[in-house]
Design a protein around this motif. Structure first.
Motif, PDB file in Angstrom:
ATOM      1  N   VAL A 108      53.597 -45.398  74.252  1.00  0.00           N
ATOM      2  CA  VAL A 108      53.508 -44.559  73.055  1.00  0.00           C
ATOM      3  C   VAL A 108      54.893 -44.126  72.597  1.00  0.00           C
ATOM      4  CG1 VAL A 108      52.589 -42.404  72.138  1.00  0.00           C
ATOM      5  CG2 VAL A 108      51.205 -43.782  73.696  1.00  0.00           C
ATOM      6  N   THR A 109      55.772 -43.815  73.533  1.00  0.00           N
ATOM      7  CA  THR A 109      57.125 -43.389  73.178  1.00  0.00           C
ATOM      8  C   THR A 109      57.884 -44.496  72.449  1.00  0.00           C
ATOM      9  OG1 THR A 109      57.202 -41.898  75.086  1.00  0.00           O
ATOM     10  CG2 THR A 109      59.292 -42.499  74.077  1.00  0.00           C
ATOM     11  N   VAL A 110      57.806 -45.713  72.969  1.00  0.00           N
ATOM     12  CA  VAL A 110      58.474 -46.835  72.314  1.00  0.00           C
ATOM     13  C   VAL A 110      57.855 -47.089  70.946  1.00  0.00           C
ATOM     14  CG1 VAL A 110      58.998 -49.301  72.481  1.00  0.00           C
ATOM     15  CG2 VAL A 110      59.113 -47.853  74.523  1.00  0.00           C
ATOM     16  N   TRP A 111      56.516 -46.992  70.862  1.00  0.00           N
ATOM     17  CA  TRP A 111      55.847 -47.168  69.565  1.00  0.00           C
ATOM     18  C   TRP A 111      56.338 -46.150  68.549  1.00  0.00           C
ATOM     19  CZ3 TRP A 111      52.844 -43.587  66.939  1.00  0.00           C
ATOM     20  CH2 TRP A 111      52.189 -44.059  65.802  1.00  0.00           C
ATOM     21  N   ALA A 112      56.514 -44.896  68.965  1.00  0.00           N
ATOM     22  CA  ALA A 112      56.964 -43.856  68.045  1.00  0.00           C
ATOM     23  C   ALA A 112      58.341 -44.177  67.480  1.00  0.00           C
ATOM     24  CB  ALA A 112      56.985 -42.504  68.758  1.00  0.00           C
ATOM     25  N   LEU A 113      59.218 -44.740  68.307  1.00  0.00           N
ATOM     26  CA  LEU A 113      60.546 -45.104  67.832  1.00  0.00           C
ATOM     27  C   LEU A 113      60.475 -46.226  66.800  1.00  0.00           C
ATOM     28  CD1 LEU A 113      62.502 -45.057  71.237  1.00  0.00           C
ATOM     29  CD2 LEU A 113      62.581 -43.342  69.405  1.00  0.00           C
ATOM     30  N   VAL A 114      59.545 -47.153  66.994  1.00  0.00           N
ATOM     31  CA  VAL A 114      59.400 -48.267  66.052  1.00  0.00           C
ATOM     32  C   VAL A 114      58.672 -47.826  64.787  1.00  0.00           C
ATOM     33  CG1 VAL A 114      58.383 -50.559  65.717  1.00  0.00           C
ATOM     34  CG2 VAL A 114      59.441 -49.963  67.916  1.00  0.00           C
ATOM     35  N   ALA A 115      57.610 -47.015  64.958  1.00  0.00           N
ATOM     36  CA  ALA A 115      56.773 -46.634  63.821  1.00  0.00           C
ATOM     37  C   ALA A 115      57.398 -45.546  62.963  1.00  0.00           C
ATOM     38  CB  ALA A 115      55.406 -46.160  64.332  1.00  0.00           C
ATOM     39  N   GLY A 116      58.328 -44.763  63.525  1.00  0.00           N
ATOM     40  CA  GLY A 116      58.918 -43.663  62.773  1.00  0.00           C
ATOM     41  C   GLY A 116      59.527 -44.071  61.444  1.00  0.00           C
ATOM     42  N   PRO A 117      60.433 -45.062  61.421  1.00  0.00           N
ATOM     43  CA  PRO A 117      61.009 -45.486  60.136  1.00  0.00           C
ATOM     44  C   PRO A 117      59.961 -46.011  59.154  1.00  0.00           C
ATOM     45  CG  PRO A 117      62.319 -46.296  61.969  1.00  0.00           C
ATOM     46  CD  PRO A 117      61.063 -45.733  62.564  1.00  0.00           C
ATOM     47  N   ILE A 118      58.945 -46.716  59.656  1.00  0.00           N
ATOM     48  CA  ILE A 118      57.889 -47.219  58.775  1.00  0.00           C
ATOM     49  C   ILE A 118      57.142 -46.050  58.141  1.00  0.00           C
ATOM     50  CG2 ILE A 118      55.775 -48.586  58.663  1.00  0.00           C
ATOM     51  CD1 ILE A 118      56.808 -50.177  61.059  1.00  0.00           C
ATOM     52  N   ALA A 119      56.803 -45.049  58.961  1.00  0.00           N
ATOM     53  CA  ALA A 119      56.106 -43.875  58.437  1.00  0.00           C
ATOM     54  C   ALA A 119      56.965 -43.133  57.421  1.00  0.00           C
ATOM     55  CB  ALA A 119      55.722 -42.947  59.594  1.00  0.00           C
ATOM     56  N   GLY A 120      58.273 -43.082  57.669  1.00  0.00           N
ATOM     57  CA  GLY A 120      59.159 -42.427  56.712  1.00  0.00           C
ATOM     58  C   GLY A 120      59.162 -43.119  55.361  1.00  0.00           C
ATOM     59  N   LEU A 121      59.188 -44.449  55.372  1.00  0.00           N
ATOM     60  CA  LEU A 121      59.161 -45.199  54.112  1.00  0.00           C
ATOM     61  C   LEU A 121      57.837 -44.999  53.376  1.00  0.00           C
ATOM     62  CD1 LEU A 121      60.848 -48.562  55.208  1.00  0.00           C
ATOM     63  CD2 LEU A 121      61.822 -46.769  53.750  1.00  0.00           C
ATOM     64  N   VAL A 122      56.742 -45.020  54.134  1.00  0.00           N
ATOM     65  CA  VAL A 122      55.434 -44.789  53.510  1.00  0.00           C
ATOM     66  C   VAL A 122      55.369 -43.391  52.900  1.00  0.00           C
ATOM     67  CG1 VAL A 122      52.961 -44.567  53.969  1.00  0.00           C
ATOM     68  CG2 VAL A 122      54.249 -46.450  54.984  1.00  0.00           C
ATOM     69  N   SER A 123      55.939 -42.408  53.582  1.00  0.00           N
ATOM     70  CA  SER A 123      55.951 -41.045  53.057  1.00  0.00           C
ATOM     71  C   SER A 123      56.723 -40.963  51.745  1.00  0.00           C
ATOM     72  CB  SER A 123      56.572 -40.092  54.081  1.00  0.00           C
ATOM     73  OG  SER A 123      55.779 -39.992  55.240  1.00  0.00           O
ATOM     74  N   VAL A 124      57.860 -41.668  51.677  1.00  0.00           N
ATOM     75  CA  VAL A 124      58.641 -41.673  50.438  1.00  0.00           C
ATOM     76  C   VAL A 124      57.836 -42.261  49.289  1.00  0.00           C
ATOM     77  CG1 VAL A 124      60.659 -42.669  49.308  1.00  0.00           C
ATOM     78  CG2 VAL A 124      60.868 -41.710  51.601  1.00  0.00           C
ATOM     79  N   VAL A 125      57.181 -43.381  49.549  1.00  0.00           N
ATOM     80  CA  VAL A 125      56.363 -44.012  48.511  1.00  0.00           C
ATOM     81  C   VAL A 125      55.232 -43.089  48.081  1.00  0.00           C
ATOM     82  CG1 VAL A 125      54.829 -45.950  47.995  1.00  0.00           C
ATOM     83  CG2 VAL A 125      56.944 -46.347  49.278  1.00  0.00           C
ATOM     84  N   TYR A 126      54.593 -42.432  49.049  1.00  0.00           N
ATOM     85  CA  TYR A 126      53.472 -41.547  48.740  1.00  0.00           C
ATOM     86  C   TYR A 126      53.935 -40.352  47.908  1.00  0.00           C
ATOM     87  CZ  TYR A 126      49.679 -38.212  49.593  1.00  0.00           C
ATOM     88  OH  TYR A 126      48.677 -37.293  49.450  1.00  0.00           O
ATOM     89  N   VAL A 127      55.032 -39.723  48.325  1.00  0.00           N
ATOM     90  CA  VAL A 127      55.536 -38.550  47.599  1.00  0.00           C
ATOM     91  C   VAL A 127      55.905 -38.926  46.171  1.00  0.00           C
ATOM     92  CG1 VAL A 127      57.466 -36.929  47.454  1.00  0.00           C
ATOM     93  CG2 VAL A 127      56.303 -37.291  49.632  1.00  0.00           C
ATOM     94  N   ARG A 128      56.571 -40.061  46.000  1.00  0.00           N
ATOM     95  CA  ARG A 128      56.966 -40.468  44.651  1.00  0.00           C
ATOM     96  C   ARG A 128      55.759 -40.860  43.803  1.00  0.00           C
ATOM     97  NH1 ARG A 128      62.683 -43.823  45.478  1.00  0.00           N
ATOM     98  NH2 ARG A 128      63.860 -42.018  46.300  1.00  0.00           N
ATOM     99  N   THR A 129      54.758 -41.447  44.426  1.00  0.00           N
ATOM    100  CA  THR A 129      53.540 -41.790  43.688  1.00  0.00           C
ATOM    101  C   THR A 129      52.828 -40.532  43.199  1.00  0.00           C
ATOM    102  OG1 THR A 129      53.262 -43.805  44.999  1.00  0.00           O
ATOM    103  CG2 THR A 129      51.333 -42.992  43.812  1.00  0.00           C
ATOM    104  N   ILE A 130      52.712 -39.542  44.074  1.00  0.00           N
ATOM    105  CA  ILE A 130      52.077 -38.288  43.683  1.00  0.00           C
ATOM    106  C   ILE A 130      52.881 -37.592  42.592  1.00  0.00           C
ATOM    107  CG2 ILE A 130      51.507 -35.960  44.486  1.00  0.00           C
ATOM    108  CD1 ILE A 130      49.494 -38.033  45.363  1.00  0.00           C
ATOM    109  N   ALA A 131      54.214 -37.586  42.734  1.00  0.00           N
ATOM    110  CA  ALA A 131      55.059 -36.947  41.722  1.00  0.00           C
ATOM    111  C   ALA A 131      54.919 -37.659  40.377  1.00  0.00           C
ATOM    112  CB  ALA A 131      56.517 -36.956  42.180  1.00  0.00           C
ATOM    113  N   PHE A 132      54.845 -38.999  40.398  1.00  0.00           N
ATOM    114  CA  PHE A 132      54.659 -39.757  39.164  1.00  0.00           C
ATOM    115  C   PHE A 132      53.322 -39.409  38.509  1.00  0.00           C
ATOM    116  CE2 PHE A 132      53.002 -43.447  36.887  1.00  0.00           C
ATOM    117  CZ  PHE A 132      54.058 -43.747  36.038  1.00  0.00           C
ATOM    118  N   ALA A 133      52.272 -39.360  39.325  1.00  0.00           N
ATOM    119  CA  ALA A 133      50.952 -39.021  38.786  1.00  0.00           C
ATOM    120  C   ALA A 133      50.942 -37.611  38.211  1.00  0.00           C
ATOM    121  CB  ALA A 133      49.899 -39.163  39.889  1.00  0.00           C
ATOM    122  N   ASP A 134      51.622 -36.696  38.874  1.00  0.00           N
ATOM    123  CA  ASP A 134      51.653 -35.313  38.418  1.00  0.00           C
ATOM    124  C   ASP A 134      52.410 -35.186  37.098  1.00  0.00           C
ATOM    125  OD1 ASP A 134      51.098 -32.531  38.805  1.00  0.00           O
ATOM    126  OD2 ASP A 134      53.208 -32.253  39.307  1.00  0.00           O
TER     127      ASP A 134
END
Length: 399
Positions: free
Chosen positions: A239-265
């Protein structure tokens, strides 16, 4: 001039002892805000439960269970009705007040916490009703708005200076979240860090006291039970190794999500489109929900299922795209509601999907643990830019 500024600074400061001028009035306002916000959150929660019970009856305890067992016509008609109600509500609420929009953060920073009371409370009630009907937004927006309005009214009655009013309105909004979810510490931190933008020791006690009182009052009516039931998971190297790998992916998804919501708003319909866009958008979501009933509601039910590993990988991938899209569409058509729980649901779906993929490479860890870790990433994305619940905007504040 300097003497005047120093006098204003002292007047706006949060009193730390009862011996300071205006201290009793300020701390009484804090207590009354907590009591009023707790009662308001309890009333709004009960209203949501009533709407959900009337429109989504069934033996299941959750909205997802009821929606999965309901007929196709109910999916379309209920969400179409939520769209019609949203369209009419937008027109009516905007005409009730000539004030600017009702974004809580903007009100705190630019208007010393002053909000149009009728329109803000009307938006809160409308939000609770349509969320109970099944729109893909969070329920925490309504108690936050109610808490802010109550704090603003008490500030008017007590003639509090602008500095204390700003803090009290932030405390009221944070207490609304605390009362809705039974998290006084989280509500206090939200009030200071996200809404007020200052985490100083002088402000901590009012925020924490307001949240504690509001939560205690809400517990007189609402059950004191955990929002999610999470099994006891053990950490591991996998799980620890997975978190290191998945962290950057989750960060990119968060950026896309935040910008999508801001665009819709930013691109909410204006003028006569306010009446047309919600029924069309929510009607289409009703049709899609026939195949994917998980799109109903704020995402709490589907997140709970990911925490216990009860969502198939194929469904995870579908919902990973469809659930945030549904939230953005609801936001973009002008439906009022919160974003906290939908953000958590996105994080849980992403964590579970990445966890299943990781299990093929390194088996051993339960999928639900990946969802719990991903849920934390979703909460961070919420605080990074989608934390402000949106209400009925008249188009004059540039949001």
């Amino acid at each position: 001039m300097e003497r005047t500024e120093n006098s204003a600074s002292v007047q706006n400061a949060v009193p730390v002892t009862l011996m300071q001028p205006g201290a009793a009035r300020f701390w009484l306002a804090v207590l009354l805000t907590g009591v009023g916000t707790g009662a308001g959150a309890a009333a709004l929660t009960r209203l949501l439960e009533l709407v959900q019970h009337l429109l989504w009856p069934g033996p299941g305890a959750s909205l997802l269970d009821a929606a999965a067992q309901a007929g196709a016509w109910r999916h379309v008609l209920v969400l179409l009705g939520a769209g019609v109600l949203t369209g009419i509500g937008q027109i009516v609420l905007v005409r009730l007040s000539s004030a600017n929009g009702i974004d809580i953060t903007e009100a705190i920073w630019f208007s010393a916490g002053r909000l149009p009371a009728i329109r803000t409370l009307g938006s809160a009630v409308l939000s609770v009703i349509v969320v109970g009907m099944g729109v893909s937004l969070g329920r925490e927006g309504a108690p936050k708005q109610a808490g802010a309005v109550i704090a603003n009214a008490i500030s008017d009655t007590g003639h509090l200076p602008d500095g204390q009013r700003r803090l009290l309105v932030a405390c009221g909004a944070g207490a609304g979240m605390a009362a809705a979810y039974g998290v006084p510490l989280g509500g206090a931190l939200f009030a200071l860090e996200v809404l007020r933008g200052a985490l100083s020791l002088r402000m901590v006690l009012p925020a924490l006291l307001t949240a504690l009182v509001a939560t205690a009052v809400s517990w007189l009516v609402l059950p004191d039970a955990p929002t999610y039931l999470i099994p006891s998971y053990l950490n591991s190297t996998c799980v620890t190794v997975w978190a290191l790998v998945a962290g950057p992916i989750a960060g990119l998804v968060s950026v896309v999500y935040v910008r999508t919501i801001a665009f819709a708003d930013r691109h909410k319909p204006q003028g006569w489109r306010r009446l047309i866009a919600p029924p069309l958008t929510l009607g289409v979501l009703g049709v899609i929900s026939i195949q994917f009933p998980q799109l109903f509601g704020n995402g709490k039910d589907i997140a709970q299922l990911t925490f216990v590993g009860q969502v198939a990988p194929a469904l995870l991938l579908s919902l990973l795209f469809l659930k945030p899209l549904a939230t953005a569409l609801c936001m973009g058509c002008g439906t009022p509601g919160g974003l906290f729980t939908p953000s958590l649901a996105l994080g849980a779906l992403l964590g579970a999907a990445l966890g299943h993929a990781w299990s093929w490479l390194w088996p051993g860890a339960p999928p639900g643990l990946f969802a719990v870790i991903g849920c934390g990433r979703g909460a961070r994305g919420h605080n990074s830019g989608t934390g402000v619940s949106r209400g009925i905007d008249d188009g004059t504040n540039g949001s």
